[in-house]
Design a protein around this motif. Structure first.
Motif, mmCIF file in Angstrom:
data_model
loop_
_atom_site.group_PDB
_atom_site.id
_atom_site.type_symbol
_atom_site.label_atom_id
_atom_site.label_comp_id
_atom_site.label_asym_id
_atom_site.label_seq_id
_atom_site.Cartn_x
_atom_site.Cartn_y
_atom_site.Cartn_z
ATOM 1 N N ALA A 84 14.395 9.091 -4.917
ATOM 2 C CA ALA A 84 14.068 10.473 -4.583
ATOM 3 C C ALA A 84 13.233 11.588 -5.513
ATOM 4 N N GLN A 85 12.085 10.972 -5.526
ATOM 5 C CA GLN A 85 11.043 11.791 -6.359
ATOM 6 C C GLN A 85 9.943 12.461 -5.549
ATOM 7 N N PRO A 86 9.842 13.961 -5.711
ATOM 8 C CA PRO A 86 8.552 14.349 -4.869
ATOM 9 C C PRO A 86 7.265 13.754 -4.683
ATOM 10 N N ARG A 87 7.169 13.232 -5.940
ATOM 11 C CA ARG A 87 5.643 12.824 -6.213
ATOM 12 C C ARG A 87 5.616 11.480 -5.194
ATOM 13 N N ALA A 88 6.469 10.838 -5.170
ATOM 14 C CA ALA A 88 6.218 9.397 -4.498
ATOM 15 C C ALA A 88 6.117 9.748 -2.992
ATOM 16 N N ILE A 89 6.860 11.065 -2.424
ATOM 17 C CA ILE A 89 6.655 11.592 -0.955
ATOM 18 C C ILE A 89 5.166 11.939 -0.847
ATOM 19 N N GLY A 90 4.682 12.695 -2.040
ATOM 20 C CA GLY A 90 3.317 13.272 -1.694
ATOM 21 C C GLY A 90 2.509 12.116 -1.781
ATOM 22 N N ASP A 91 2.564 11.126 -2.859
ATOM 23 C CA ASP A 91 1.843 9.986 -2.859
ATOM 24 C C ASP A 91 1.572 9.344 -1.601
ATOM 25 N N ALA A 92 2.674 9.089 -0.713
ATOM 26 C CA ALA A 92 2.751 8.516 0.511
ATOM 27 C C ALA A 92 1.736 9.091 1.566
ATOM 28 N N LEU A 93 1.953 10.400 1.503
ATOM 29 C CA LEU A 93 1.243 11.380 2.484
ATOM 30 C C LEU A 93 -0.473 11.215 1.962
ATOM 31 N N HIS A 94 -0.732 11.313 0.711
ATOM 32 C CA HIS A 94 -1.964 11.378 0.088
ATOM 33 C C HIS A 94 -2.546 10.194 0.238
ATOM 34 N N GLY A 95 -2.108 8.975 -0.042
ATOM 35 C CA GLY A 95 -2.568 7.598 0.052
ATOM 36 C C GLY A 95 -2.960 7.068 1.469
ATOM 37 N N ALA A 96 -2.132 7.721 2.388
ATOM 38 C CA ALA A 96 -2.419 7.627 4.220
ATOM 39 C C ALA A 96 -3.735 8.277 4.234
ATOM 40 N N ALA A 97 -3.921 9.286 3.850
ATOM 41 C CA ALA A 97 -5.110 10.444 4.051
ATOM 42 C C ALA A 97 -6.391 9.688 3.369
ATOM 43 N N GLU A 98 -6.217 9.101 2.387
ATOM 44 C CA GLU A 98 -7.226 8.564 1.585
ATOM 45 C C GLU A 98 -7.809 7.325 2.253
ATOM 46 N N VAL A 99 -7.085 6.656 3.090
ATOM 47 C CA VAL A 99 -7.546 5.382 3.692
ATOM 48 C C VAL A 99 -7.598 5.603 5.249
ATOM 49 N N GLY A 100 -7.293 6.836 5.924
ATOM 50 C CA GLY A 100 -7.469 7.239 7.077
ATOM 51 C C GLY A 100 -6.422 6.620 7.981
ATOM 52 N N ALA A 101 -4.947 6.226 7.254
ATOM 53 C CA ALA A 101 -3.760 5.816 8.059
ATOM 54 C C ALA A 101 -3.321 6.996 8.866
ATOM 55 N N GLN A 102 -2.733 6.622 10.236
ATOM 56 C CA GLN A 102 -2.045 7.587 11.027
ATOM 57 C C GLN A 102 -0.680 7.329 10.797
ATOM 58 N N LEU A 103 0.099 8.660 10.865
ATOM 59 C CA LEU A 103 1.598 8.586 10.696
ATOM 60 C C LEU A 103 1.908 8.716 12.035
ATOM 61 N N LEU A 104 2.835 7.784 12.570
ATOM 62 C CA LEU A 104 3.329 7.719 13.730
ATOM 63 C C LEU A 104 4.823 8.020 13.555
ATOM 64 N N LEU A 105 5.434 8.764 14.475
ATOM 65 C CA LEU A 105 6.870 9.086 14.508
ATOM 66 C C LEU A 105 7.733 9.017 15.743
ATOM 67 N N PRO A 106 8.849 8.491 15.850
ATOM 68 C CA PRO A 106 9.446 8.418 17.137
ATOM 69 C C PRO A 106 9.430 9.463 18.043
ATOM 70 N N GLY A 107 8.824 9.165 19.411
ATOM 71 C CA GLY A 107 8.655 10.403 20.315
ATOM 72 C C GLY A 107 6.971 10.532 20.615
ATOM 73 N N ASP A 108 6.268 10.104 19.586
ATOM 74 C CA ASP A 108 5.060 10.212 19.788
ATOM 75 C C ASP A 108 4.381 9.361 21.059
ATOM 76 N N ALA A 109 3.342 9.733 21.662
ATOM 77 C CA ALA A 109 2.747 8.886 22.535
ATOM 78 C C ALA A 109 2.370 7.313 22.373
ATOM 79 N N GLU A 110 2.073 7.310 21.314
ATOM 80 C CA GLU A 110 1.734 5.839 20.737
ATOM 81 C C GLU A 110 2.897 5.218 20.159
ATOM 82 N N TRP A 111 4.179 5.893 19.950
ATOM 83 C CA TRP A 111 5.158 5.070 19.590
ATOM 84 C C TRP A 111 5.686 3.990 20.391
ATOM 85 N N PRO A 112 5.741 2.729 20.061
ATOM 86 C CA PRO A 112 6.337 1.676 20.959
ATOM 87 C C PRO A 112 7.823 1.731 21.267
ATOM 88 N N ALA A 113 8.179 1.997 22.448
ATOM 89 C CA ALA A 113 9.565 2.399 22.757
ATOM 90 C C ALA A 113 10.351 1.065 22.647
#
Length: 386
Positions: A84-113
């Protein structure tokens, strides 16, 4: 701790960039769970299901008592708190942005039911590099097998995957050496789509020898993981990843597997989820096929020898009877007329303009995309310039 995390201006900015239409706090909480909990953590999943991601995070990292399953909660906290370190959560978001990874959450149109069938063991998020709409193409088949595949296994995997991909099915596998790699390559070679579930972050090529293959999958399919960027693959994560491969496929086919092959773990998940299970027979003297024969004997796996039998296993024979050609061409024309070469539009908007159902639009987009007649752009679609 929780208020500091949810209120961190840098993390909120990164969350807003990843999900501009969502509450940053909700995005941060979902991402936090992908960092705190190992894949398939049922205790975390149950908390999120009952309380929502934000309140589950507050409760999961607090000392508050929970009368039901108190021991499980306490054990969970001992797993989650060290991460539970804020830096780790920030790194996850920044790391995804750097490689162009998209974040999908349940309920999104592209989320596989289909993934939701895992219940409390379903992932909190999915990180995707490539085209996330591949995850919701109706016809998906999981093809898995041994890493140390024989020439026979590689050939059969390629024939099955190539035939299925050429007729519109998305081939799902794990990106490993052997059968997985043969299935992915054949799907791409047939001009079809393929999905690789990774046991580490989508920014890490593992195995390293498949870097070029992963680049091709990212361009014509999707690399997917429930783990944040930077996460390393481990033996446990490989096994946990298998449940996603099994859940996403309308059927799972094991092409070649030894008596204790890891692909039997995928087959076990498919069986427990009620997914049709197939196995390719091999020579009775071949140790490389012993696991397939075991599946047919002990798991009631169906014997499959060609793509037509896999389609039958998937229950798609009836679905694959073509609609009247005239209707298909008319609907395609209406959809293409609704598209612009300059302005990309979401499927819902295209459906409204074309006067078609959104489900019909998504189906047509999949076919038109394989034919190169439409272009996908971050969840939106447009017609290619001529």
């Amino acid at each position: 701790m929780i208020d500091a995390l949810l209120g961190d201006s840098g993390i909120r900015k990164a969350a807003a960039a990843a999900r501009p239409d969502d509450d940053p706090a909700a995005t941060i909480a979902q991402v936090a769970w992908s960092v705190l909990a190992e894949p398939g953590d049922g205790v975390a999943g149950a908390l999120i299901s009952q309380l929502g991601a934000i309140e589950a995070l507050r409760f999961g990292l607090s000392g508050e008592r929970f009368e039901l399953a108190e021991k499980a909660i306490q054990d969970g906290r001992r797993r989650w708190l060290p991460r539970a370190q804020p830096r780790a959560i920030g790194d996850a978001l920044h790391g995804a942005a750097e490689v162009g990874a998209q974040l999908l959450l349940p309920g999104d149109a592209e989320w596989p039911a289909a993934i939701d069938d895992l219940g409390d063991h379903a992932p909190a998020v999915l990180w995707v590099r490539g085209d996330p709409t591949h995850l919701v193409v109706p016809s998906r088949v999981s093809i898995v097998g041994a890493r140390a595949a024989t020439a026979y296994g590689d050939t059969v995997a390629a024939e099955l995957a190539g035939d299925l991909a050429a007729t519109g099915s998305i081939v799902v596998s794990g990106g490993a050496y052997g059968i997985d790699g043969s299935a992915h390559r054949a799907a791409l070679g047939a001009g079809g789509g393929t999905i690789a579930f990774l046991a580490g972050g989508v920014d890490r090529a593992y195995p390293a020898g498949h870097q070029h293959l992963f680049d091709r999958i990212r361009e014509s399919g999707a690399l997917v993981s429930e783990l944040p960027c930077g996460a390393a693959p481990t033996k446990f994560r490989f096994l946990s990843r298998n449940r996603l491969i099994a859940a996403l496929g309308a059927a799972t086919v094991v092409v070649e597997a030894g008596w204790r092959s890891g692909s039997l773990n995928t087959a076990g998940h498919a069986s427990s989820l009620g997914r049709p299970l197939g196995a390719v027979p091999g020579p009775i003297t071949s140790a490389a096929s012993a696991g397939c024969h075991r599946l047919m004997r002990e798991y009631d796996a169906q014997c499959v020898t060609n793509a037509a039998e896999v389609r039958e296993l998937m229950g798609t024979e009836a679905a694959e009877v073509p609609e009247p050609q005239q209707r298909t061409e008319t609907d395609q024309t209406r959809l293409l007329d609704a598209m612009s070469t300059r302005t990309s539009r979401r499927p819902a908007e295209l459906a409204r303009i074309a006067g078609l159902s959104e489900e019909r639009v998504r189906s047509l987009l999949g076919t038109l995309s394989l034919e190169g007649r439409v272009v996908h752009d971050s969840g939106r679609w447009l017609a290619p310039r001529t």
